[in-house]
Motif scaffolding. Structure first.
Motif, mmCIF file in Angstrom:
data_model
loop_
_atom_site.group_PDB
_atom_site.id
_atom_site.type_symbol
_atom_site.label_atom_id
_atom_site.label_comp_id
_atom_site.label_asym_id
_atom_site.label_seq_id
_atom_site.Cartn_x
_atom_site.Cartn_y
_atom_site.Cartn_z
ATOM 1 N N GLU A 1 4.145 16.868 -20.177
ATOM 2 C CA GLU A 1 3.803 15.934 -21.274
ATOM 3 C C GLU A 1 3.522 14.539 -21.058
ATOM 4 O OE1 GLU A 1 3.517 16.408 -24.745
ATOM 5 O OE2 GLU A 1 3.641 18.492 -24.215
ATOM 6 N N ILE A 2 3.817 14.259 -19.704
ATOM 7 C CA ILE A 2 3.631 12.697 -19.455
ATOM 8 C C ILE A 2 2.159 12.145 -19.575
ATOM 9 C CG2 ILE A 2 3.359 13.127 -17.051
ATOM 10 C CD1 ILE A 2 4.559 10.420 -16.456
ATOM 11 N N GLY A 3 1.095 13.191 -19.236
ATOM 12 C CA GLY A 3 -0.342 12.846 -19.487
ATOM 13 C C GLY A 3 -0.656 12.444 -20.938
ATOM 14 N N ASN A 4 0.148 13.201 -22.014
ATOM 15 C CA ASN A 4 -0.390 12.903 -23.325
ATOM 16 C C ASN A 4 0.387 11.890 -24.030
ATOM 17 O OD1 ASN A 4 -1.901 15.252 -23.218
ATOM 18 N ND2 ASN A 4 0.089 16.740 -23.362
ATOM 19 N N VAL A 5 1.422 11.315 -23.196
ATOM 20 C CA VAL A 5 2.217 10.111 -24.123
ATOM 21 C C VAL A 5 2.345 9.215 -23.255
ATOM 22 C CG1 VAL A 5 3.795 11.967 -25.082
ATOM 23 C CG2 VAL A 5 4.329 11.155 -22.969
ATOM 24 N N ALA A 6 1.479 8.936 -22.077
ATOM 25 C CA ALA A 6 1.664 7.744 -21.185
ATOM 26 C C ALA A 6 0.440 7.120 -21.212
ATOM 27 C CB ALA A 6 2.175 8.073 -19.888
ATOM 28 N N ASP A 7 0.326 5.896 -21.423
ATOM 29 C CA ASP A 7 -0.637 5.074 -20.960
ATOM 30 C C ASP A 7 -0.477 4.113 -19.794
ATOM 31 O OD1 ASP A 7 -3.334 3.475 -21.756
ATOM 32 O OD2 ASP A 7 -1.787 1.722 -21.986
ATOM 33 N N VAL A 8 -1.723 4.186 -18.743
ATOM 34 C CA VAL A 8 -1.415 3.793 -17.602
ATOM 35 C C VAL A 8 -2.501 2.275 -17.344
ATOM 36 C CG1 VAL A 8 -1.351 4.033 -15.014
ATOM 37 C CG2 VAL A 8 -0.843 5.890 -16.622
ATOM 38 N N ARG A 9 -1.949 1.142 -16.925
ATOM 39 C CA ARG A 9 -2.485 0.278 -16.881
ATOM 40 C C ARG A 9 -2.380 -0.420 -15.447
ATOM 41 N NH1 ARG A 9 -6.363 -0.632 -20.908
ATOM 42 N NH2 ARG A 9 -5.381 0.529 -22.838
ATOM 43 N N LEU A 10 -3.548 -0.994 -14.806
ATOM 44 C CA LEU A 10 -3.681 -1.115 -13.556
ATOM 45 C C LEU A 10 -4.015 -2.926 -13.405
ATOM 46 C CD1 LEU A 10 -3.959 -0.425 -10.473
ATOM 47 C CD2 LEU A 10 -6.247 -0.029 -10.739
ATOM 48 N N THR A 11 -3.227 -3.497 -12.442
ATOM 49 C CA THR A 11 -3.557 -4.754 -11.846
ATOM 50 C C THR A 11 -3.874 -4.559 -10.456
ATOM 51 O OG1 THR A 11 -1.807 -5.725 -13.403
ATOM 52 C CG2 THR A 11 -2.718 -7.027 -11.535
ATOM 53 N N MET A 12 -5.150 -5.295 -10.214
ATOM 54 C CA MET A 12 -5.879 -5.227 -8.861
ATOM 55 C C MET A 12 -5.134 -6.037 -7.836
ATOM 56 S SD MET A 12 -9.822 -4.848 -9.996
ATOM 57 C CE MET A 12 -10.025 -6.294 -11.081
ATOM 58 N N ALA A 13 -5.819 -5.998 -6.739
ATOM 59 C CA ALA A 13 -4.944 -6.608 -5.573
ATOM 60 C C ALA A 13 -5.321 -8.086 -5.963
ATOM 61 C CB ALA A 13 -5.819 -6.248 -4.438
ATOM 62 N N ASN A 14 -6.498 -8.568 -6.441
ATOM 63 C CA ASN A 14 -6.428 -9.976 -6.618
ATOM 64 C C ASN A 14 -5.786 -10.498 -7.979
ATOM 65 O OD1 ASN A 14 -8.043 -8.600 -8.784
ATOM 66 N ND2 ASN A 14 -9.858 -9.940 -8.470
ATOM 67 N N GLY A 15 -4.725 -9.689 -8.634
ATOM 68 C CA GLY A 15 -3.925 -10.328 -9.732
ATOM 69 C C GLY A 15 -4.546 -9.891 -11.000
ATOM 70 N N ARG A 16 -5.828 -9.541 -11.145
ATOM 71 C CA ARG A 16 -6.538 -9.406 -12.446
ATOM 72 C C ARG A 16 -6.293 -8.044 -13.017
ATOM 73 N NH1 ARG A 16 -8.471 -14.165 -14.480
ATOM 74 N NH2 ARG A 16 -10.465 -13.014 -15.503
ATOM 75 N N GLY B 1 -2.654 -1.493 -5.854
ATOM 76 C CA GLY B 1 -2.660 -2.447 -7.128
ATOM 77 C C GLY B 1 -1.272 -1.991 -7.760
ATOM 78 N N ALA B 2 -0.897 -2.889 -8.851
ATOM 79 C CA ALA B 2 0.368 -2.608 -9.716
ATOM 80 C C ALA B 2 -0.019 -1.815 -10.932
ATOM 81 C CB ALA B 2 0.911 -4.145 -9.784
ATOM 82 N N LEU B 3 0.818 -1.094 -11.093
ATOM 83 C CA LEU B 3 0.808 -0.221 -12.291
ATOM 84 C C LEU B 3 1.873 -0.473 -13.397
ATOM 85 C CD1 LEU B 3 -0.173 3.076 -10.565
ATOM 86 C CD2 LEU B 3 -1.638 1.934 -12.049
ATOM 87 N N ASN B 4 1.519 -0.490 -14.755
ATOM 88 C CA ASN B 4 2.518 -0.439 -15.749
ATOM 89 C C ASN B 4 2.019 0.844 -16.551
ATOM 90 O OD1 ASN B 4 3.556 -3.015 -15.403
ATOM 91 N ND2 ASN B 4 1.734 -3.865 -16.572
ATOM 92 N N VAL B 5 3.206 1.622 -16.702
ATOM 93 C CA VAL B 5 3.048 2.864 -17.342
ATOM 94 C C VAL B 5 3.915 2.674 -18.523
ATOM 95 C CG1 VAL B 5 3.454 5.370 -17.139
ATOM 96 C CG2 VAL B 5 3.051 3.872 -14.961
ATOM 97 N N SER B 6 3.339 3.081 -19.681
ATOM 98 C CA SER B 6 3.839 2.620 -20.959
ATOM 99 C C SER B 6 3.861 4.037 -22.058
ATOM 100 C CB SER B 6 3.144 1.792 -21.809
ATOM 101 O OG SER B 6 3.150 0.392 -21.105
ATOM 102 N N LEU B 7 5.036 4.056 -22.459
ATOM 103 C CA LEU B 7 5.138 5.254 -23.469
ATOM 104 C C LEU B 7 4.435 5.055 -24.626
ATOM 105 C CD1 LEU B 7 6.475 8.067 -23.842
ATOM 106 C CD2 LEU B 7 8.225 6.956 -25.427
ATOM 107 N N THR B 8 3.231 5.806 -25.098
ATOM 108 C CA THR B 8 2.231 5.678 -26.229
ATOM 109 C C THR B 8 2.869 6.314 -27.617
ATOM 110 O OG1 THR B 8 1.020 7.664 -25.840
ATOM 111 C CG2 THR B 8 0.346 5.388 -24.873
#
Length: 716
Positions: free
Chosen positions: A219-234, A275-282
């Protein structure tokens, strides 16, 4: 927006915001109402980029490789032609196999007709059964030979087809491992293609989070939103989705390995980058929300202090959840509208009666019905973002000079090395004769094969006349059909033999041509490994190596952060950057270079990306293998947004400025380069554009959203 002071809030809230004063107590505490909000559950992780598909392009046949039909570092599309291996010998082999098959089929046709006649004669007892069986056996043997010949022809055609090498996926191609003119062995790797769009980011997540919060691997693919911060901090502008969850746990950390898929149209993400990831429950629900300061912890877990309508203090055990700014989710133990103590709980006990002063914040003012009194705008000075030439220089020490093309000169025929036509270390031109191997036996083979073809031509002409006579006799019933068919089969067999001999001649002439070895390109030749008079027996052993000197590559490396910050993508860097070379003695090379291409992956050990710059090197001063230093700067005709350095601030999130928008100070994150010492201007790589208004002072009193009013422009 600035938080109002307690005095201002009390005035704004009025008497209705205070609890009635209890007769036995004089303690004052700060309180807030429990509100409802959407639960936002986020987990953080570190991710590594991976190509979804990666193909190591290899040669399926051996032969001389032709010039590539692409540029290194290009985006290649599936089916696109990449290389060709010299097909001359493979075409000749196909012709030989076709001729062998034609010869067998000609014999089968005759054998089939002969068997049919014997079958009819046997039926009328005009011939013996043994002769009929012999004819049938001959036919079956020929049919078996036909199957074998067809298989040999199919294999030869496949080898010829494999001389043309095409891309099996769409992606970025890397450095070519063999230069044109090299003799490639079967199975040797030529180049690597890595899919760039979309791209995977691999990251770990605990078993508790995957199976609990995110509802399991399915189920994680259906309920998780993944956001990425790149190596330069953006923050990366495209969101990701979990595509794969590994089927085993990492034993030493009790974590799952997951792969999130991101679109990568601008190719800012490169395989093996980080990169750094933020994985959020949608898929969340409404929960109670209280200020962080209201939640306390003991050995039994979390709890809060509540105040009822009479001002009596009680303790409520709660289950605390995710933190969202200054608020924290409470999953059970409270209901909407209850009052909790947010400040002053150290002064009270359960059962005390208190006077509560209700705090007002921007995120709760509307819900509580209060009107927030905003402070008067702060007068500020501003400046307008201008433009400048970028003075930023990216440096690399330990860059390596490489020949663009390097060819091992192989004999590919056996014989005595008769002549070396140059001196070791000479500069040679494309087409110059370098070596001569004794051609006697190969010339003899060519002559003999030509004589064989001439003889077959005579025989074919005679067979054609005989067949014509047999047809004429059959029309007059002066001979049997068997004689005519036999004449036709003899003719067809001779034609097939001539086709095979012509293919043999192609191979013989190719062997003869290989006795003379010429330079496939301009360059410098190295030490020769065999002396004149030596008998060359190992046809794959190189006689010498030829390297191209002009133009020439310099391979260097930059960090992923440097490339992303200064140029956003390596493609932009190729268009905008110029390269200066510093020799080993510290002198600057007069000629400027340009970025030719960047590697299609990041080196994980150093978090750097290999880049190849190209220099004309007309004087030949740069030698392959040399170690130099590289400086990369933006071309002088390209201007960037620029800003006075005193307007730039720094915090844990990086550099930022306050821009003036709609009468408010707005925090704007930026990426910037090296400040010019003379003008005091700093180039801005991202976050601002020319013409934007930036606040230069006073900065200490500002927060994101502070109302401001613009004063007369500062003297710059």
């Amino acid at each position: 927006m600035r938080v109002p002071t307690l005095a201002m809030l009390v005035l704004a809230a009025g008497a209705g915001a205070l609890y009635a004063q209890m007769p036995n107590k004089t303690q004052h505490v700060q309180v807030e109402k429990v509100t409802l909000g959407m639960d936002r559950i986020t987990r953080k992780s570190i991710g590594h980029m991976e190509a979804i598909k990666s193909v190591d392009v290899k040669a399926a046949v051996e032969g001389f490789i032709q010039p590539p039909l692409f540029k290194e570092g290009d985006i290649i599309h599936k089916g696109e032609l990449l290389f060709e291996i010299d097909p001359v010998r493979y075409k000749a082999i196909v012709q030989q196999k076709e001729a062998a098959l034609e010869e067998i089929r000609a014999r089968i046709q005759y054998a089939q007709n002969r068997k049919n006649r014997f079958d009819s004669l046997t039926a009328s007892s005009a011939t013996s059964t043994q002769e009929a069986e012999t004819a049938e056996t001959m036919l079956e043997e020929l049919k078996a030979a036909e199957i074998e010949a067809s298989a040999n022809l199919a294999k030869a055609k496949k080898d010829l087809e494999d001389c043309t090498i095409r891309a099996q996926i769409t992606g970025r191609i890397g450095r070519i491992k063999f230069s044109p003119g090299n003799y490639i062995m079967k199975g040797e790797s030529l180049v690597t293609i890595k899919q760039m769009d979309p791209i995977y980011v691999r990251f770990p997540l605990s078993q508790y989070d995957v199976n609990g919060i995110f509802r399991g691997p399915k189920e994680i693919g259906n309920v998780a939103d993944v956001r990425l911060t790149m190596a330069n901090g953006r923050r990366y502008e495209h969101g990701g989705k979990v595509s794969i969850v590994d089927n085993i746990l990492t034993g030493d950390s009790d974590t799952y390995t997951l792969w999130a898929e991101f679109s990568n149209p601008e190719q800012k993400l490169t395989p093996r980058g980080i990169g750094a990831l933020n994985v959020s429950l949608t898929d969340t629900q409404q929960v109670c929300m209280v200020p962080l300061t209201a939640v306390h912890y003991n050995e039994h877990g979390a709890y809060v202090y509540t105040v009822d309508a009479e001002g009596v203090v009680a303790k409520a055990d709660v289950t605390a959840g995710s933190i969202q700014g200054r608020l924290q989710a409470i999953y059970n133990g409270l209901t909407e509208g209850q009052t909790v103590i947010t400040d002053g709980s150290h002064k009270i006990r359960v059962g005390d009666t208190v006077i509560g002063v209700e705090a007002i914040h921007e995120d709760t003012a509307e819900q509580s019905g209060h009107t927030v009194v905003e402070e008067a705008p702060i007068p500020v000075f501003t400046t307008t973002v201008s433009t400048m030439q970028d003075p930023t220089v990216l440096k690399c020490h330990g860059a390596r000079i490489e020949a663009i093309n390097r060819v091992e000169l192989r004999p590919l025929v056996q014989g005595i090395l008769l002549k070396q036509e140059f001196k070791d270390g000479d500069l040679v031109r494309k087409g110059d004769v370098l070596f001569r191997i004794d051609p006697t036996r190969y010339q003899a083979e060519v002559d003999a094969t030509k004589a064989q073809i001439a003889k077959l031509n005579v025989s074919i002409a005679d067979a054609q006349r005989k067949y014509a006579r047999q047809l004429d006799l059959v029309k007059r019933n002066a001979t049997s059909r068997d004689e005519a068919e036999s004449a036709l089969a003899a003719h067809d067999e001779l034609v097939a033999k001539r086709n095979a001999a012509e293919a043999k001649l192609i191979l013989a002439e190719d062997d003869l041509a290989r006795c003379t070895i010429t330079a496939p390109m301009d360059g410098r030749i190295g030490r020769v490994f065999f002396s004149e008079g030596s008998y060359i027996s190992d046809m794959k052993a190189p006689l010498a190596t030829l390297v191209q000197l002009s133009p020439i590559y310099v391979r260097f490396f930059l960090s992923e952060n440097e490339i992303l910050s200064a140029y956003k993508t390596d493609e932009n860097m190729r268009e905008e950057a110029q390269v200066t070379l510093i020799s080993a003695n510290g002198s600057e090379h007069a000629e400027k270079g340009s970025i030719h291409f960047a590697d299609n992956e990041i080196k994980t050990a150093t978090d750097t990306q290999n880049i190849w710059a190209i220099f004309n090197n007309e004087g030949g001063k740069l030698q392959p293998g040399g170690v130099v230093s590289i400086r990369v700067n933006r071309k002088s005709d390209i201007n960037l947004p620029a800003l006075k350095n005193e307007a730039i601030l720094t915090d844990t999130g990086g550099k930022f400025v306050y821009t003036l928008k709609h009468g408010r100070a707005c925090v704007t994150r930026i990426l910037c380069g090296t400040t010019d010492t003379e003008s005091g201007l700093t180039p801005i790589f991202a976050g601002l554009k020319a013409g934007d208004k930036v606040i230069t002072g006073p900065l200490a009193e500002l927060e994101d959203g502070t109302p401001v009013t613009e004063q007369t422009q500062e003297n710059n």
